[in-house]
Design a protein around this motif. Structure first.
Motif, PDB file in Angstrom:
ATOM      1  N   GLN A  76      39.220  43.955  46.749  1.00 23.12           N
ATOM      2  CA  GLN A  76      38.312  43.276  45.837  1.00 23.12           C
ATOM      3  C   GLN A  76      37.635  42.059  46.481  1.00 23.12           C
ATOM      4  OE1 GLN A  76      41.330  42.558  42.810  1.00 23.12           O
ATOM      5  NE2 GLN A  76      40.272  43.951  41.413  1.00 23.12           N
ATOM      6  N   TYR A  79      33.828  41.395  46.697  1.00 25.88           N
ATOM      7  CA  TYR A  79      33.027  41.045  45.533  1.00 25.88           C
ATOM      8  C   TYR A  79      32.853  39.541  45.356  1.00 25.88           C
ATOM      9  CZ  TYR A  79      33.822  45.941  44.587  1.00 25.88           C
ATOM     10  OH  TYR A  79      33.864  47.305  44.709  1.00 25.88           O
ATOM     11  N   ARG A 743      35.706  42.929  33.130  1.00 21.09           N
ATOM     12  CA  ARG A 743      35.118  43.237  34.427  1.00 21.09           C
ATOM     13  C   ARG A 743      34.144  44.398  34.271  1.00 21.09           C
ATOM     14  NH1 ARG A 743      40.995  43.110  37.360  1.00 21.09           N
ATOM     15  NH2 ARG A 743      41.308  44.704  35.782  1.00 21.09           N
ATOM     16  N   GLU A 771      36.768  49.242  40.513  1.00 23.17           N
ATOM     17  CA  GLU A 771      35.773  48.286  40.052  1.00 23.17           C
ATOM     18  C   GLU A 771      34.567  48.966  39.406  1.00 23.17           C
ATOM     19  OE1 GLU A 771      37.630  47.794  42.829  1.00 23.17           O
ATOM     20  OE2 GLU A 771      38.654  46.242  41.660  1.00 23.17           O
TER      21      GLU A 771
END
Length: 784
Positions: A76, A79, A743, A771
């Motif tokens: 992650q 991001y 998210r 994601e």
């Protein structure tokens, strides 16, 4: 000058360079109207420095900022760190990061990635060994560009340096718990404090589980939910303060994953035609069987119909000892570390209930030992320097098995009930030794010269043997057995250097320019489909070292009495002999991974971040990375599957109607979007005298990219924007927080990678990360 270095420009970004937020918008003097952004201390140059005074393009993300953005795993990180991309691949052995467009995702233990991963200063021998949960992390520093002068081995594209939390002098405890969509449950805790006179300790642990988001609709499948998450781990540290001049820190950690993951989904099936379908024989199987099973191939497909298990088991553990001795203003640092990494995985690549690839397993065991000595000069003199010596040794053993029918039974080339199979046993041993140093000299009160040098020697040896899998009637399609082991060896000595100037306009503004030469060692190409360099020979092929040269210029500035930080860096790099991997058609029509040296690669761009405190309680920040990364010269690149034959496409050199190579000069590198833009707004406010509230909204835009280094247009990745938000309340004198988060609020659909579909020439599969799912959750944090 030393005070200027320490004051730097006085501040940075609330524990997050260019990408807010800190745990709370605290002011330095306790007066909200006069609050200033906090100073961020980093160790990008192996000494503690104010980030604003470091002449390197760095993103430093605090552990508090990671928690605030619900960033709890390595994959992650892309991001919140502009210029960074991460390709998770189908297992940890293939996972790889890309910085400024430079990186190599490899199914090959004899070649390492271009981005180095360091945990508490210890460089991992392979990137997969450093991919773990971000629990109990102090900060993550992403250093862009060649960093080989001061950081371990290689690091030709950059370094991701993970710094974990140290023991505290006073008792402290932390607890975090969250629950969200897909039954995502995360728990973490840490306890720290004094144990005896001069001894302090810290111990932490975490556990994260989540249901899979890919569904196997085959009623006989061993698993129904794929690409789940299931991991846990712990870390412990002991610090001994023997005197005012000596301290010793001992650290140990363990992490484990055991999950059903690594599944791709069918994006598009092949169309009938010459050279398409099963092994290129024009027989369509994967598409029709998938459709019959109820699967609708396409970008939104989240279903498979596999009949074999998906497994991904990984263990990573080790320990280190860091001793610091002060004498006469100097610091002598010794860092000794030993680590092991084990990875076991299986992937059913055909995605349908057919035994084309009944077993597709890899079993890797890696261990490493490293020793580093650093001598750091006093920081309060015109000439400062760091000198060091480095030793690294690692050994890797890998066993692979591929067995099944390969579809030859359907083509009538293999009797029903029989299987083909190949077993591979391979080893790699590497020793890397270096002497290094970097110095800074004050030419004037404002101007400083920078010079760094590393002299290194790398020695790599490898061997492999292939045999028929017990019970099989011959090697798997497109593979061969070895009459005797294939071996390889490569040794090289290189110079890595850095030169630069830094000019302090005043206490709040400084500019710098540097030129750096990086280096990634030569490698040995090894694998199930790799043969000797000569027919009947036993020598494994090698790739030459990857050598980047980078020019960088930047400005670091603070204004509005410490409430505005603006940092910009421009860069241009040329990489000679870039080590490129591509998935290309194999001799039996099955795609294989090939590694070669591209002639040269060029990448240039601009990175920037801005953080502003415009009013009480409000923090605004944005950061961006513009990267133009292309092959400058790659005249004999592999062709992609079904690429048209012709002068402008797959070049036919012998007039047999089959192309042999393509020219990729000027074409984009894989996994390198031109634009990555991040933004965050956070507002902290008082609800009552004892309760505080906060609201934050974040977003990231990632531009178009290509997934394959063969520049296959069918692997084009569309741009997307992700939006996340959080609202919460602080209580218990700001030691507790309860928040609700979301998210991918706009339910943006995207895929992380597109590759050729196995056993279906002309078809394509895709990898979708978690994601890409819209998710919500609640989190409780307690700190004492």
């Amino acid at each position: 000058m030393q005070e200027r270095l320490l004051a730097g420009a006085a501040v940075a970004v609330l524990g997050l360079t260019g990408f807010g937020p800190a745990a709370s918008a605290q002011e330095e003097d306790g007066v909200q109207e006069n609050r200033r952004l906090k100073t961020v201390t980093i160790t990008a140059q192996r000494v503690e420095q104010n980030l604003q005074a470091v002449p390197i393009s760095v993103t430093a993300i605090s552990g508090a900022a990671l928690e605030a953005r619900q960033i709890d795993s390595f994959d992650q990180l892309q991001y919140v760190a502009p210029g960074l991309s991460f390709n998770a691949g189908i297992n940890a052995r293939q996972s790889a990061s890309t910085i400024r467009g430079i990186g190599t995702s490899l199914f090959n233990i004899g070649i390492e990635g271009s981005v180095a991963i360091a945990v508490d200063g210890v460089v991992m021998g392979r990137e997969g060994a450093g991919i773990f949960d971000f629990s109990d992390v102090e900060r993550v520093e992403v250093l862009r560009g060649p960093q080989g002068t001061l950081f371990g081995k290689n690091a030709s594209a950059g370094v991701i340096s993970i710094v974990t939390k140290d023991p505290t002098d006073e008792f402290a405890a932390e607890f975090n718990a969250s629950y969200g969509s897909f039954n995502e449950t995360s728990l973490s805790a840490a306890v720290s404090g004094p144990l005896a006179d001069g001894v302090s300790g810290r111990i932490s642990g975490y556990s994260t589980t989540r249901d899979g988001y890919i569904t196997n609709i085959n009623p006989n499948a061993p698993q129904k939910d794929i690409n789940e998450r299931n991991e846990h781990g712990f870390r412990g540290k002991l610090r001994f303060d023997g005197s005012d001049t000596f301290d010793l820190t001992l650290g140990a950690d363990y992490s484990k994953r055991d999950q059903a993951s690594g599944a791709l989904t069918l994006r598009s099936a092949s169309s009938p035609g010459v050279g398409t379908g099963l092994l290129g024989y024009g027989v369509q199987v994967v598409g029709p069987v998938s459709a019959f099973s109820g699967i609708v191939a396409g970008p939104d497909n989240k279903q498979i119909a596999s009949d074999a298990a998906f497994t991904s088991e990984m263990e990573s553990y080790g320990g280190y000892a860091e001793a610091n001795q002060k004498f006469g203003g100097f610091d002598l640092v010794s860092l000794t570390a030993y680590r092991e990494w084990k990875s076991l995985d299986n992937n059913d690549a055909d995605l349908i209930p057919r035994p084309f690839l009944a077993v597709n397993s890899g079993d890797l065991s890696q261990n490493q030992f490293s020793q580093e000595f650093r001598l750091v000069s006093p920081r309060n003199q015109p000439l400062t320097y760091t000198l060091g010596a480095y030793y690294f040794h690692q050994e890797m053993d890998q066993a692979n098995t591929q067995s099944g029918t390969a579809g030859l039974d359907i083509l009538g080339a293999l009797p029903a009930g029989l299987l083909l199979g190949t077993d591979l046993v391979s080893t790699v041993e590497e020793t890397n030794m270096a002497l290094f140093g970097q110095a800074e000299y004050e030419l004037t009160d404002k101007l400083t010269a920078i010079a760094g040098l590393r002299v290194l020697n790398s020695d790599i040896s490898a061997d492999l043997s292939r045999s028929v899998t017990p019970g099989a009637v011959g090697p798997f399609a497109g593979q061969s057995v070895t009459a005797s082991p294939l071996t390889g060896n490569t040794e090289d000595t290189a110079l890595v250097w850095r030169l630069g100037l830094q000019y302090f306009v005043n206490d709040d503004v400084n500019v710098f320019t540097t030129v750096s030469r990086g280096y990634k060692s030569a490698g040995i190409v090894s694998g199930l489909t790799i043969n000797a360099t000569e027919v009947g020979g036993t020598e494994l092929p090698t790739v030459d070292p990857e050598v980047p040269t980078q020019l960088e210029a930047g400005i670091r500035a603070v204004s509005l009495d410490g409430r505005l930080v603006t940092n910009f860096t421009a860069f241009r790099s040329e990489i000679d002999d870039f080590q490129a991997q591509a998935l290309v058609p194999g001799p039996a029509g099955i795609p294989i991974f090939s590694v070669t040296n591209a002639g040269s690669v060029e990448t240039y761009g601009l990175e920037g971040d801005v953080t502003l405190l415009p009013m009480d309680g409000l923090t605004l920040s944005t950061s961006f990375a513009y990267t133009h990364a292309t092959f400058d010269s790659f005249s004999e690149a592999p062709c992609y599957s079904l690429q048209p034959v012709g002068p402008g496409d797959c070049v036919d050199t012998n007039a047999d109607g089959k192309g042999e190579y393509q020219k990729l000069d000027g074409k984009a590198l894989a996994q390198s979007p031109e634009w990555i833009i991040n933004g965050l707004a956070r507002y902290d406010f008082d609800l009552t005298q004892k309760l505080g509230g906060f609201v934050q909204v974040g977003a990231q835009y990632r531009g178009d990219a290509i997934s394959s280094n063969t520049n296959d247009p069918n692997t084009a990745l569309d741009a997307y924007t992700l939006v996340d938000a959080q609202i919460g309340v602080n209580f218990w004198e700001d030691r507790g927080a309860l928040s609700v988060f979301g998210r991918n609020l706009t339910d943006e659909h995207f895929v992380e990678a597109i590759v050729g579909q196995a056993f279906d020439t002309g078809g394509y599969a895709q990898f979708q990360s978690f994601e890409s799912e819209q998710s919500f959750g609640v989190k409780l944090s307690l700190n004492y």
